[in-house]
Design an enzyme around this catalytic site. Structure first.
Site, mmCIF file in Angstrom:
data_model
loop_
_atom_site.group_PDB
_atom_site.id
_atom_site.type_symbol
_atom_site.label_atom_id
_atom_site.label_comp_id
_atom_site.label_asym_id
_atom_site.label_seq_id
_atom_site.Cartn_x
_atom_site.Cartn_y
_atom_site.Cartn_z
ATOM 1 C CB SER A 1 51.615 6.589 41.998
ATOM 2 O OG SER A 1 52.875 6.078 42.293
ATOM 3 C CB VAL B 1 55.007 4.905 36.453
ATOM 4 C CG1 VAL B 1 55.745 6.042 37.125
ATOM 5 C CG2 VAL B 1 54.940 3.676 37.342
ATOM 6 C CE1 TYR C 1 54.000 2.440 47.171
ATOM 7 C CE2 TYR C 1 55.685 1.050 46.188
ATOM 8 C CZ TYR C 1 55.006 2.246 46.238
ATOM 9 O OH TYR C 1 55.317 3.250 45.361
HETATM 10 N N1 GLN Z 1 55.051 1.243 41.765
HETATM 11 C C1 GLN Z 1 55.735 2.426 41.359
HETATM 12 C C2 GLN Z 1 56.980 2.653 42.186
HETATM 13 O O1 GLN Z 1 56.926 2.395 43.358
HETATM 14 C C3 GLN Z 1 54.782 3.596 41.467
HETATM 15 C C4 GLN Z 1 55.394 4.888 41.001
HETATM 16 C C5 GLN Z 1 54.412 5.805 40.318
HETATM 17 O O2 GLN Z 1 53.382 5.390 39.787
HETATM 18 N N2 GLN Z 1 54.766 7.055 40.251
HETATM 19 O O3 GLN Z 1 58.007 3.046 41.706
#
Ligand code: GLN
Length: 303
Positions: A63, A257, A188
């Site tokens: 993210s 994450v 995404y």
């Molecule tokens: N790719 C992750 C998701 O869409 C990103 C979430 C994050 O880094 N908080 O769940």
């Protein structure tokens, strides 16, 4: 300021920690990462780089990339973006869905998943080759053509990103998604699967500490846009822990994450940490602690 000494102290204190949180296991490819990794990089206002630990090792930025897609979309469509996504903190986890239903498909802000999916839709509509153009945008800011996507992580998330599909279909049902769900989510999942090291992150996000100009002094964003993006990072960058991050650290920033965090103090520095263990809110446990130490030891924060 003796940044190198301070980073070394933080590194020595951090690697001793037993409580490291847990790696994100809902994305199968991220579940494999070694919990003991720890790195930090900081670039100061003169462009001098300081590092410790695994600062050169690449990881999945996840993210953290939402700030960069937001920046590119802002450049392309300006304030029209605000018709489709808000700028208020959600107070909810990053993948929460019920607000989206209540607020008729207009995500609270661009840094939760739903908001980033709308931003991705804008880029897919605006650009002929969205993935390539987005990558070039980052490579140019960082002056580093080696930055790229980890397609394996993107595919891994495509198989398990059910909540993102749910969010995208909900947004689509309210008419706030122009393109088809698979196309938008393909973009995404790739933006989330960008691989960068702490060093590459500070070389890129320096632009937000330097009023829109990159390390080579080329302009990428105007002053008003940087001011606004930094405000969104401060209020929304850590989801339902944005208040805690402001309280403990006191800098605009963004987590992912993959265990990375980027934060910055305008006109002073940009810093990145990487420790894959997450706290229950999905933010790097040791990363947050390290940044609290940094702003306490340097006595530098926006407050
Ligand atoms: N790719 C992750 C998701 O869409 C990103 C979430 C994050 O880094 N908080 O769940």
């Amino acid at each position: 300021m003796n940044y190198q000494g301070i980073l070394s102290d933080i590194y020595n204190e951090s690697v001793k920690k037993q409580e490291r949180g847990e790696v994100a296991n809902y994305i199968p490819d991220l579940a494999q990462i070694d919990l003991n990794k720890f790195g930090m990089a900081l670039v100061d206002e003169k462009g001098t780089l300081y590092t410790c630990g695994d600062a050169k090792e690449q990881f999945s930025v996840q993210s953290i990339s939402k700030v960069l897609t937001l920046s590119l979309a802002f450049r392309l469509v300006g304030d029209d973006l605000l018709q489709r996504v808000g700028v208020e903190p959600s107070g909810d986890p990053f993948n929460h869905l019920s607000l989206l239903e209540q607020e008729q498909g207009k995500p609270r802000n661009p840094l939760i998943n739903a908001g980033a999916i709308v931003v991705a839709d804008i880029l897919v509509s605006q650009l002929k080759n969205p993935k390539e153009t987005f990558l070039e945008f980052i490579q140019n800011i960082a002056n580093d053509p080696s930055i790229t996507f980890d397609t394996k992580v993107a595919q891994s998330e495509k198989k398990t990103g059910f909540r993102n599909y749910a969010a995208a279909y909900l947004i689509k049902s309210f008419g706030n998604l122009e393109n088809d769900v698979d196309t938008v989510l393909d973009f995404y999942f790739h933006q989330c699967a960008l691989r960068m090291s702490c060093e590459q992150l500070v070389n890129t996000y320096y632009v937000f500490a330097n009023r829109g100009k990159c390390l080579q002094n080329n302009p990428y964003l105007d002053l008003a846009q940087v001011k606004r993006i930094n405000a969104i990072m401060l209020t929304c960058g850590f989801y339902d822990e944005a208040g805690e991050f402001a309280f403990e650290v006191g800098l605009p920033g963004k987590s992912g994450v993959g265990g990375g965090i980027v934060a910055l103090l305008p006109d002073k520095f940009c810093v990145a940490t990487w420790s894959p263990g997450l706290n229950p809110k999905g933010n790097s446990k040791l990363g947050m602690e390290a940044l609290e130490k940094l702003t306490t030891k340097t006595r530098l924060s926006i407050f």
